[in-house]
Design an enzyme around this catalytic site. Structure first.
Site, short mmCIF file in Angstrom:
data_model
loop_
_atom_site.label_atom_id
_atom_site.label_comp_id
_atom_site.label_asym_id
_atom_site.label_seq_id
_atom_site.Cartn_x
_atom_site.Cartn_y
_atom_site.Cartn_z
N HIS A 213 0.83 -1.24 0.03
CA HIS A 213 -0.08 -0.13 -0.21
C HIS A 213 0.73 1.21 0.13
O HIS A 213 0.33 2.53 -0.20
CB HIS A 213 -0.95 -0.01 1.31
CG HIS A 213 -0.39 0.38 2.63
ND1 HIS A 213 0.23 -0.73 3.42
CD2 HIS A 213 0.24 1.46 3.09
CE1 HIS A 213 0.69 -0.09 4.57
NE2 HIS A 213 0.59 1.25 4.42
C1 UD1 Z 1 -1.06 5.68 6.37
C2 UD1 Z 1 0.11 5.92 6.91
C3 UD1 Z 1 1.09 4.80 6.72
C4 UD1 Z 1 0.43 3.67 7.25
C5 UD1 Z 1 -1.01 3.40 6.78
C6 UD1 Z 1 -1.54 2.07 7.29
C7 UD1 Z 1 0.45 8.49 6.53
C8 UD1 Z 1 1.30 9.47 5.82
N1 UD1 Z 1 0.38 7.19 5.97
O1 UD1 Z 1 -1.14 5.35 4.75
O2 UD1 Z 1 2.05 5.45 7.49
O3 UD1 Z 1 1.17 2.73 7.15
O4 UD1 Z 1 -1.53 4.61 7.02
O5 UD1 Z 1 -2.54 1.63 6.52
O6 UD1 Z 1 -0.29 9.04 7.28
N2 UD1 Z 1 -8.44 5.58 2.10
C9 UD1 Z 1 -9.66 5.04 2.03
N3 UD1 Z 1 -10.47 4.39 3.08
C10 UD1 Z 1 -9.82 4.45 4.54
C11 UD1 Z 1 -8.59 5.00 4.62
C12 UD1 Z 1 -7.84 5.67 3.73
O7 UD1 Z 1 -10.34 4.88 0.81
O8 UD1 Z 1 -10.37 3.87 5.17
C13 UD1 Z 1 -7.76 6.29 1.13
C14 UD1 Z 1 -7.69 7.83 1.16
O9 UD1 Z 1 -8.88 8.52 0.83
C15 UD1 Z 1 -6.53 8.01 0.40
C16 UD1 Z 1 -5.65 6.75 0.41
O10 UD1 Z 1 -6.63 5.55 0.84
O11 UD1 Z 1 -7.00 8.27 -0.84
C17 UD1 Z 1 -4.62 6.78 1.57
O12 UD1 Z 1 -5.05 6.97 2.83
P1 UD1 Z 1 -4.20 7.63 3.74
O13 UD1 Z 1 -4.56 7.63 5.01
O14 UD1 Z 1 -3.67 8.93 3.24
O15 UD1 Z 1 -2.54 6.82 3.84
P2 UD1 Z 1 -2.41 5.64 3.93
O16 UD1 Z 1 -1.81 4.98 2.57
O17 UD1 Z 1 -3.37 4.49 4.53
#
Ligand code: UD1
Length: 366
Positions: A213
């Site tokens: 991811h």
């Molecule tokens: C985040 C953390 C990372 C951790 C990971 C665990 C940061 C910079 N990164 O990354 O260190 O290892 O979590 O999973 O904080 N999204 C969804 N549903 C959700 C959550 C996220 O659709 O429940 C989507 C968001 O809208 C976004 C993408 O996934 O487009 C990334 O989510 P984000 O929370 O920014 O970071 P992660 O990649 O999950």
């Protein structure tokens, strides 16, 4: 002790870490608990609350916006209001996510001391090796949070050295890894369950457990194509619980169909913590770019492939249990054949990290 601690978390790995702490913390400390809502999908957040018995947060900031800048500002505005209202004696944050830095920065601006757990981990992607800025979002979160913190609690001995090299002004302590404590506890309670494999038609040591991811992989069509090509050569089934970011990017890149078509690749929804423990524990190898799962593979003594170009957990690579492969097809396939090392040194403490963490928090507050 009549002192108030403001705890801020908001992502999947933070729910897991917090699960091992809240009971002990609340014995003596008045805790206000905030969930930023960075992770909002049911299987990325709620499932962890129910399975790990995490208390209902006092505040949920619903700051799960896709744009990290909107995410940051929503979190900071929310945390600022809570600080103004509750006047905590310290703020407690964990790990390296956007929630971590948003919390630390808002506390620092309000002159509330910050206690940072899992301090001092570094990938050294650009930082200190070349020049700032860091290319990895988690690295800038770590560096900034550590320099704003009054108490820095380290999960690994290497982190202590990293912080000393950076002339950090806060108090640095080694606690060991609370995720390791949590794993030991669940294992002792018999909650690592082989029957989980039946839900996915898998048999013990006869499949690979995979998660991808990180932006470095998911945001590059080239890297994801290369990973797909490597997977097509794998000799066993691959169970791949897929993060919403990864699914979205594969669809954007028109690669989703190709991933779905690989006969030995099982794409499933993100799994719960206990399922992940069981599926990882009984797998033949773990294939991941998650720092958390990489550490867990080491706790299980399951060899792993780390699909990234740098890692904060370089000691796992040095031990020979984890191979850092990047996304190159040949490197991945070569690593898959590597033999398991004989030695398994203690890298993450002795299972007393929770005790040490709570003791440090209490000492600071008193
Ligand atoms: C985040 C953390 C990372 C951790 C990971 C665990 C940061 C910079 N990164 O990354 O260190 O290892 O979590 O999973 O904080 N999204 C969804 N549903 C959700 C959550 C996220 O659709 O429940 C989507 C968001 O809208 C976004 C993408 O996934 O487009 C990334 O989510 P984000 O929370 O920014 O970071 P992660 O990649 O999950």
């Amino acid at each position: 002790m009549n002192r108030t601690l403001l705890t801020v978390i908001g992502t999947r790995p933070q729910y897991v870490k917090y699960a091992s702490l809240h009971k002990e913390v609340r014995k003596d400390i008045n805790e206000i608990f905030v969930d930023t809502g960075q992770h909002y999908d049911q299987n990325m957040s709620e499932v962890f609350y129910s399975e790990l018995g995490i208390p209902i947060p006092d505040y949920n900031l619903s700051a799960g916006d896709k744009d990290p800048f909107v995410q940051f500002s929503q979190m900071m505005i929310g945390i600022n209001e809570i600080i103004k209202e509750s006047k905590p004696d310290a703020l407690f944050c964990l790990g390296d996510t956007n929630s971590t830095l948003a919390a630390a920065l808002t506390a620092a601006k309000n002159q509330v001391p910050v206690i940072h757990l899992e301090a001092g981990e570094r990938n050294f992607d650009n930082y200190l090796v070349k020049v700032l800025p860091c290319t990895i979002p988690e690295e800038s979160n770590r560096v900034a949070t550590d320099h704003l913190s009054s108490v820095l609690l380290c999960a690994s001995k290497r982190a202590l050295g990293n912080l000393e090299n950076e002339s950090i002004s806060g108090k640095i302590e080694y606690t060991g890894d609370i995720m390791y404590d949590l794993f030991l506890g669940k294992k002792e309670q018999g909650l690592i369950d082989k029957n989980v494999l039946n839900n996915y038609d898998l048999t013990e040591k006869n499949y690979y457990f995979c998660t991808i991811h990180r932006a470095i992989n998911t945001d590059s069509r080239e890297r994801m194509s290369s990973i797909l090509e490597a997977f097509s050569e794998f000799d066993k089934q691959i169970l791949f619980p897929i993060h919403p970011r990864t699914r979205k990017r594969l669809q954007d890149f028109d690669l989703w169909g190709l991933f779905e078509k690989l006969p030995h690749l099982k794409l499933v929804e993100p799994v719960s913590y206990l399922e992940s423990l069981s599926l990882g524990f009984y797998s033949r190898k773990i294939i991941t770019d998650s720092g958390g799962l990489f550490r867990e593979s080491y706790y299980y003594s399951v060899p792993s492939l780390y699909i990234d170009d740098t890692t904060a957990w370089i000691d796992i690579v040095k031990s020979g249990w984890g191979v850092m492969t990047g996304s190159n097809v040949e490197t991945i396939l070569e690593a898959l054949k590597k033999k398991t090392p004989e030695k398994h040194p203690d890298l993450f403490g002795d299972g007393t990290a929770v005790e040490k963490t709570v003791e440090s928090i209490k000492q600071f507050l008193s």
